[in-house]
Design an enzyme around this catalytic site. Structure first.
Site, PDB file in Angstrom:
ATOM      1  CB  CYS A  29       1.931 -94.066  20.097  1.00 17.44           C
ATOM      2  SG  CYS A  29       2.262 -94.787  18.513  1.00 17.44           S
ATOM      3  CD  GLN A  45       7.047 -88.849  10.952  1.00 19.09           C
ATOM      4  OE1 GLN A  45       8.047 -88.139  10.834  1.00 19.09           O
ATOM      5  NE2 GLN A  45       6.504 -89.102  12.140  1.00 19.09           N
ATOM      6  CB  THR A  76     -14.556 -73.187  18.906  1.00 19.32           C
ATOM      7  OG1 THR A  76     -15.919 -73.045  19.294  1.00 19.32           O
ATOM      8  CG2 THR A  76     -13.904 -71.822  18.781  1.00 19.32           C
ATOM      9  CB  ALA A  83       0.947 -78.228  13.397  1.00 20.28           C
ATOM     10  CB  ALA A  94      -1.768 -86.907  11.834  1.00 19.08           C
TER      11      ALA A  94
END
Ligand code: PLP
Length: 396
Positions: free
Chosen positions: A331, A184, A245, A205, A73
C-alpha cells in the site's frame, strides 16, 4: 523454472487450486443468497457459509458464532477499532484511550488517527531496534481511561512476532480489551484466540492462498462483552455488526484456505524456514554489508527483510527483473518515502531506503531460491560498482 518468480507473498498470495475448486460451484450452481432461508438455493448457500465459519473458527480455536465476515482485513481492523471505540462512547462508558504501536498496518494506524479526530486519545508505544514492543512501556501506557490495545501478531514488512500471549494476559489483568491484526500470522504460525486472551482478531483470505476481498473479524463471545458499532448499516447481517449480502464463494474460499492451513501449517513452516535460511545464508555468504532488519529469532518462517549497504532499494527492485519482491508494504510501494516500519526501529533513512522484503510462500521451491540468490548478488555487485561504493570495513 518459470519466470518471473513471485516472492512477495506478504502482499498477497495466489489462490491455491484446491481453494478455487471449492469455490467454483458457488458462482453458478449454489449461487443463492445466504439470507434467503425460504428455498433450497439460499439454504445451501447458508450451509456453506456456516461450514466456512467452522473451518475458520477451528484454525484459531474459536467458536463459529464468534466469526464475523467482512471484505478483508482493512475492514476488520476498522470495525474492531472504530466499532469498539464508538460503541463505548455511544453507551456512555468511561474511557477514551487506545494503545497501539507505530509499526502497525495503516488499516490500524489510520483508524486510530480517525478516532483521534473524534476526540479519542491514542498512545503509540515504541518498538526496539529488533521491532519488538517494549513490554514495560506498553504496560505503563495503560491508564484508567484505556479501553483497547491493538498490537499485530506478525509484522507485514519485517515478519517480527509480537508477544501476543503476554499482551493478552496483561490486558486481561488490567481489564482492557485486546485487538490483534493477525493477518500475516494466521495459517503460518499457531494463533489461539483462547490461550492468547485476544478479544478481536483480524483475518484476511488473500494472504493464505484464498481470494481477495474477503476476510473476517473474530469477536469474542462472553464476559466482558465485546460490543461493536457497525461501520455499515443495512439488513442486519452478521449479528448486526456487518450488513451486506454475504460473498458466499469468497467465504467458502476463506474457509477452505483455513482448513488447508490447519492441515499443512506445521510442515509448510518447516519447509519455508529452510528455504528462507538458504536465501539469507546464500546472499550473506556472497555479499558483505547485508543486514537483517528486525529480530531473526522472533520472525515468521517465510519472511526475510534485508538492507544492502550502498544500494538504493528501488534500484535493486528495478534491477531484479524476473524476481517479484518489494521494498515494503504494497500500500505504500508507490510512495517514494522509506518504510515507516523500518524508521520506527530507529533505522537511518539510508538503511531504510536500501531494504528489500522477501516473502516466501507455498509455491516457492529451492531452485527459485537459488535463482533469486544469484540475481540479488549480481545486481547488488553491479549497483555497488556503478556507484563506486566501498564498504566502511574495506576502507579501514
Ligand atoms: N493488516 C496487515 C498486517 C496486512 O498485511 C494487510 C494486507 O495488506 C492488511 C491488514 C489489509 O488486508 P486487506 O488487504 O484484506 O484489506
Amino acid at each position: 523454472m518459470r519466470l518471473p518468480i513471485y516472492m512477495d507473498n506478504h502482499a498477497t498470495t495466489p489462490v491455491d487450486p484446491r481453494v478455487l475448486e471449492a469455490m467454483l460451484p458457488y458462482f453458478t450452481q449454489t449461487f443463492g443468497n445466504a439470507a434467503s432461508r425460504t428455498h433450497v438455493f439460499g439454504q445451501e448457500a447458508a450451509a456453506a457459509v456456516e461450514r466456512a465459519r467452522k473451518q475458520i473458527a477451528c484454525l484459531i480455536n474459536a467458536s463459529p458464532q464468534e466469526i464475523v465476515f467482512t471484505s478483508g482485513a482493512t475492514e476488520s481492523d476498522n470495525l474492531a477499532i472504530k466499532g469498539l471505540a464508538r460503541m463505548h462512547r455511544q453507551e456512555g462508558k468511561p474511557g477514551s484511550h487506545i494503545v497501539t504501536l507505530p509499526t502497525e498496518h495503516k488499516a490500524v494506524l489510520d483508524s486510530c488517527s480517525r478516532l483521534e479526530k473524534e476526540g479519542f486519545e491514542v498512545s503509540y508505544v515504541p518498538v526496539g531496534a529488533d521491532g519488538l514492543v517494549d513490554f514495560g512501556e506498553l504496560e505503563s501506557a495503560i491508564n484508567e481511561r484505556t479501553i483497547l490495545i491493538s498490537v499485530m501478531a506478525a509484522n507485514n514488512e519485517i515478519g517480527v512476532l509480537q508477544p501476543i500471549r503476554e499482551i493478552g494476559e496483561l490486558c486481561h489483568e488490567r481489564g482492557v480489551l485486546f485487538h490483534s491484526d493477525a493477518v500475516q500470522a494466521i495459517g503460518k504460525i499457531p494463533v489461539d484466540a483462547q490461550a492468547m486472551n485476544v478479544d478481536l482478531i483480524s483475518i484476511t483470505a488473500h494472504k493464505i492462498y484464498g481470494p481477495k476481498g474477503v476476510g473476517a473479524l473474530y469477536v469474542r463471545d462472553g464476559k466482558p462483552e465485546v460490543r461493536l458499532a457497525p461501520l455499515i448499516d443495512g439488513g442486519g447481517h452478521e449479528l448486526g455488526m456487518r450488513s451486506g449480502t454475504l460473498n458466499v464463494p469468497g467465504i467458502v474460499g476463506l474457509g477452505k484456505a483455513c482448513e488447508l492451513c490447519m492441515e499443512e501449517m506445521a510442515e509448510e513452516s518447516r519447509r519455508l524456514i529452510t528455504l528462507r535460511d538458504r536465501l539469507k545464508d546464500g546472499i550473506q555468504s556472497r555479499l558483505e554489508g547485508v543486514r537483517v532488519n528486525g529480530s531473526m529469532e522472533r520472525r515468521l518462517p517465510q519472511n526475510l527483510n534485508l538492507s544492502f549497504d550502498g544500494v538504493e532499494g528501488e534500484a535493486l527492485l528495478t534491477g531484479l527483473d524476473g524476481v517479484a519482491v518489494s521494498s515494503g508494504a504494497a500500500c505504500r510501494s508507490l510512495a517514494s518515502e522509506s518504510s515507516y516500519v523500518l524508521r520506527a526501529l530507529g533505522m537511518s533513512e539510508d538503511r531504510a531506503q536500501s531494504s528489500i522484503r522477501f516473502g516466501l510462500g507455498r509455491f516457492n521451491n529451492q531452485e527459485e531460491v537459488d535463482y533469486v540468490i544469484d540475481r540479488v548478488v549480481e545486481t547488488v555487485k553491479g549497483l555497488r560498482e556503478f556507484s563506486e561504493f566501498t564498504l566502511p570495513s574495506a576502507e579501514a
